[in-house]
Design an enzyme around this catalytic site. Structure first.
Site, PDB file in Angstrom:
ATOM      1  N   HIS A  10      79.913  47.996 -52.926  1.00 31.90           N
ATOM      2  CA  HIS A  10      78.462  48.079 -53.060  1.00 31.90           C
ATOM      3  C   HIS A  10      77.885  46.675 -53.146  1.00 31.90           C
ATOM      4  O   HIS A  10      78.599  45.704 -53.432  1.00 31.90           O
ATOM      5  CB  HIS A  10      78.098  48.913 -54.288  1.00 31.90           C
ATOM      6  CG  HIS A  10      78.321  50.377 -54.084  1.00 31.90           C
ATOM      7  ND1 HIS A  10      78.758  51.225 -55.058  1.00 31.90           N
ATOM      8  CD2 HIS A  10      78.183  51.134 -52.955  1.00 31.90           C
ATOM      9  CE1 HIS A  10      78.843  52.452 -54.559  1.00 31.90           C
ATOM     10  NE2 HIS A  10      78.518  52.415 -53.294  1.00 31.90           N
ATOM     11  N   LYS A  14      79.926  42.927 -53.647  1.00 32.02           N
ATOM     12  CA  LYS A  14      80.486  42.411 -52.389  1.00 32.02           C
ATOM     13  C   LYS A  14      81.115  41.031 -52.570  1.00 32.02           C
ATOM     14  O   LYS A  14      82.189  40.760 -52.039  1.00 32.02           O
ATOM     15  CB  LYS A  14      79.416  42.390 -51.294  1.00 32.02           C
ATOM     16  CG  LYS A  14      79.159  43.778 -50.697  1.00 32.02           C
ATOM     17  CD  LYS A  14      78.124  43.731 -49.594  1.00 32.02           C
ATOM     18  CE  LYS A  14      78.036  45.029 -48.804  1.00 32.02           C
ATOM     19  NZ  LYS A  14      77.605  46.203 -49.539  1.00 32.02           N
ATOM     20  N   THR A  36      83.556  49.528 -44.296  1.00 36.19           N
ATOM     21  CA  THR A  36      82.164  49.863 -43.977  1.00 36.19           C
ATOM     22  C   THR A  36      81.488  48.604 -43.427  1.00 36.19           C
ATOM     23  O   THR A  36      81.928  47.474 -43.679  1.00 36.19           O
ATOM     24  CB  THR A  36      81.436  50.388 -45.218  1.00 36.19           C
ATOM     25  OG1 THR A  36      81.664  49.509 -46.326  1.00 36.19           O
ATOM     26  CG2 THR A  36      81.912  51.792 -45.582  1.00 36.19           C
ATOM     27  N   GLY A  37      80.401  48.819 -42.680  1.00 36.38           N
ATOM     28  CA  GLY A  37      79.836  47.764 -41.848  1.00 36.38           C
ATOM     29  C   GLY A  37      79.545  46.438 -42.526  1.00 36.38           C
ATOM     30  O   GLY A  37      80.043  45.382 -42.092  1.00 36.38           O
ATOM     31  N   THR A  38      78.748  46.471 -43.572  1.00 37.95           N
ATOM     32  CA  THR A  38      78.341  45.204 -44.183  1.00 37.95           C
ATOM     33  C   THR A  38      79.499  44.554 -44.922  1.00 37.95           C
ATOM     34  O   THR A  38      79.725  43.343 -44.813  1.00 37.95           O
ATOM     35  CB  THR A  38      77.157  45.437 -45.149  1.00 37.95           C
ATOM     36  OG1 THR A  38      76.234  46.340 -44.548  1.00 37.95           O
ATOM     37  CG2 THR A  38      76.457  44.140 -45.464  1.00 37.95           C
ATOM     38  N   THR A  39      80.225  45.361 -45.644  1.00 36.06           N
ATOM     39  CA  THR A  39      81.401  44.830 -46.365  1.00 36.06           C
ATOM     40  C   THR A  39      82.362  44.172 -45.385  1.00 36.06           C
ATOM     41  O   THR A  39      82.819  43.036 -45.595  1.00 36.06           O
ATOM     42  CB  THR A  39      82.123  45.976 -47.111  1.00 36.06           C
ATOM     43  OG1 THR A  39      81.225  46.574 -48.033  1.00 36.06           O
ATOM     44  CG2 THR A  39      83.348  45.457 -47.846  1.00 36.06           C
ATOM     45  N   SER A  57      77.638  51.270 -41.699  1.00 34.28           N
ATOM     46  CA  SER A  57      77.281  50.904 -43.060  1.00 34.28           C
ATOM     47  C   SER A  57      77.342  52.159 -43.941  1.00 34.28           C
ATOM     48  O   SER A  57      77.079  53.273 -43.460  1.00 34.28           O
ATOM     49  CB  SER A  57      75.880  50.302 -43.071  1.00 34.28           C
ATOM     50  OG  SER A  57      75.546  49.900 -44.392  1.00 34.28           O
ATOM     51  N   GLY A  58      77.673  51.951 -45.212  1.00 35.08           N
ATOM     52  CA  GLY A  58      77.845  53.090 -46.118  1.00 35.08           C
ATOM     53  C   GLY A  58      76.683  54.082 -46.102  1.00 35.08           C
ATOM     54  O   GLY A  58      76.892  55.286 -45.865  1.00 35.08           O
ATOM     55  N   ASP A  63      80.792  55.655 -45.463  1.00 41.50           N
ATOM     56  CA  ASP A  63      81.646  56.270 -46.490  1.00 41.50           C
ATOM     57  C   ASP A  63      82.253  57.566 -45.956  1.00 41.50           C
ATOM     58  O   ASP A  63      83.424  57.869 -46.189  1.00 41.50           O
ATOM     59  CB  ASP A  63      80.830  56.578 -47.751  1.00 41.50           C
ATOM     60  CG  ASP A  63      80.414  55.330 -48.515  1.00 41.50           C
ATOM     61  OD1 ASP A  63      80.623  54.224 -47.989  1.00 41.50           O
ATOM     62  OD2 ASP A  63      79.871  55.467 -49.621  1.00 41.50           O
ATOM     63  N   ASP A  83      79.500  49.911 -57.704  1.00 43.89           N
ATOM     64  CA  ASP A  83      78.466  49.464 -58.651  1.00 43.89           C
ATOM     65  C   ASP A  83      77.985  50.699 -59.409  1.00 43.89           C
ATOM     66  O   ASP A  83      77.257  51.525 -58.855  1.00 43.89           O
ATOM     67  CB  ASP A  83      77.311  48.818 -57.875  1.00 43.89           C
ATOM     68  CG  ASP A  83      76.111  48.516 -58.772  1.00 43.89           C
ATOM     69  OD1 ASP A  83      76.233  48.670 -59.998  1.00 43.89           O
ATOM     70  OD2 ASP A  83      75.068  48.131 -58.227  1.00 43.89           O
ATOM     71  N   HIS A  90      72.802  57.210 -51.108  1.00 47.70           N
ATOM     72  CA  HIS A  90      73.926  57.966 -50.550  1.00 47.70           C
ATOM     73  C   HIS A  90      74.974  58.272 -51.613  1.00 47.70           C
ATOM     74  O   HIS A  90      76.174  58.306 -51.328  1.00 47.70           O
ATOM     75  CB  HIS A  90      74.539  57.193 -49.382  1.00 47.70           C
ATOM     76  CG  HIS A  90      75.068  55.839 -49.731  1.00 47.70           C
ATOM     77  ND1 HIS A  90      74.317  54.856 -50.352  1.00 47.70           N
ATOM     78  CD2 HIS A  90      76.297  55.294 -49.558  1.00 47.70           C
ATOM     79  CE1 HIS A  90      75.052  53.775 -50.526  1.00 47.70           C
ATOM     80  NE2 HIS A  90      76.254  54.020 -50.068  1.00 47.70           N
ATOM     81  N   ASP A  93      77.593  60.789 -50.792  1.00 48.61           N
ATOM     82  CA  ASP A  93      78.666  60.317 -49.902  1.00 48.61           C
ATOM     83  C   ASP A  93      79.730  59.574 -50.701  1.00 48.61           C
ATOM     84  O   ASP A  93      80.938  59.700 -50.434  1.00 48.61           O
ATOM     85  CB  ASP A  93      78.112  59.371 -48.833  1.00 48.61           C
ATOM     86  CG  ASP A  93      77.147  60.051 -47.872  1.00 48.61           C
ATOM     87  OD1 ASP A  93      76.668  61.153 -48.197  1.00 48.61           O
ATOM     88  OD2 ASP A  93      76.867  59.482 -46.811  1.00 48.61           O
ATOM     89  N   ARG A  99      86.262  61.862 -54.029  1.00 50.18           N
ATOM     90  CA  ARG A  99      86.898  63.169 -54.149  1.00 50.18           C
ATOM     91  C   ARG A  99      88.043  63.317 -53.142  1.00 50.18           C
ATOM     92  O   ARG A  99      89.127  63.788 -53.478  1.00 50.18           O
ATOM     93  CB  ARG A  99      85.840  64.265 -53.924  1.00 50.18           C
ATOM     94  CG  ARG A  99      86.394  65.643 -54.078  1.00 50.18           C
ATOM     95  CD  ARG A  99      85.332  66.739 -53.899  1.00 50.18           C
ATOM     96  NE  ARG A  99      86.023  67.997 -53.731  1.00 50.18           N
ATOM     97  CZ  ARG A  99      86.553  68.401 -52.580  1.00 50.18           C
ATOM     98  NH1 ARG A  99      86.427  67.677 -51.490  1.00 50.18           N
ATOM     99  NH2 ARG A  99      87.212  69.537 -52.521  1.00 50.18           N
TER     100      ARG A  99
HETATM  101  O1  LIG Z   1      77.340  51.569 -49.261  1.00 49.20           O
HETATM  102  C1  LIG Z   1      78.514  51.296 -49.244  1.00 49.20           C
HETATM  103  C2  LIG Z   1      79.477  52.143 -49.955  1.00 49.20           C
HETATM  104  O2  LIG Z   1      78.918  53.278 -50.558  1.00 49.20           O
HETATM  105  C3  LIG Z   1      79.012  50.119 -48.517  1.00 49.20           C
HETATM  106  O3  LIG Z   1      78.432  50.005 -47.252  1.00 49.20           O
HETATM  107  P1  LIG Z   1      78.246  48.564 -46.602  1.00 49.20           P
HETATM  108  O4  LIG Z   1      79.576  47.895 -46.632  1.00 49.20           O
HETATM  109  O5  LIG Z   1      77.779  48.805 -45.219  1.00 49.20           O
HETATM  110  O6  LIG Z   1      77.232  47.868 -47.469  1.00 49.20           O
END
Ligand SMILES: O=C(CO)COP(=O)(O)O
Length: 129
Positions: A10, A14, A36-39, A57-58, A63, A83, A90, A93, A99
């Site tokens: 989150h 990051k 996930t995209g940004t991470t 992205s999450g 996710d 976090d 989301h 998600d 889970r």
């Molecule tokens: O939101 C996230 C996990 O729930 C992470 O997504 P990003 O890596 O795209 O920010």
């Protein structure tokens, strides 16, 4: 077979995840990584030697994509720096992903202390057998 690892963090976590991956970059080079995209973009920027497959992205489904990979048996370890103090659009998600990690009994670290312990085991050559 190299470990298949999913990386997620989150926003407020990051920097911590990038620092964690950087410290263990030599190990992660031996792994198959999805994120996930940004991470994943931040991990790649900090560690260009790592081959990271970027998903959405999450909040846009990333996710859920990782959850689907877990359900297909395509992920061995989930490292997800969560976090717990910020509301997320989301959230459902995030819960669904955790889970599935439990349902399929994969190694799952939701914070750095647990991730360090998993990596210590991996780096020592333990293969989960
Ligand atoms: O939101 C996230 C996990 O729930 C992470 O997504 P990003 O890596 O795209 O920010």
């Amino acid at each position: 077979m190299s470990r298949r690892i999913a990386l997620i963090a989150h926003d407020l976590k990051k920097d911590d995840l990038v620092a964690f991956v950087s410290v263990h970059a030599a190990f992660f080079e031996t792994c198959s990584l999805v994120a996930t995209g940004t991470t994943g973009s931040l991990v790649k920027a900090a560690c260009p030697q790592l081959d990271v497959t970027l998903l959405k992205s999450g909040p846009l489904g990333g996710d859920q994509q990782i959850g689907a990979l877990i359900a297909e048996g395509a992920i061995d370890i989930l490292i997800f720096f969560v976090d717990p103090l910020t509301p997320m659009p989301h959230d459902v998600d995030v819960k669904a992903l955790m889970r599935l990690g439990i349902v399929y009994d994969i190694a799952m670290a939701l914070n750095r202390a647990s991730a360090e312990m998993i990596l210590r085991s991996e780096e020592a050559g333990w293969n989960g057998a």
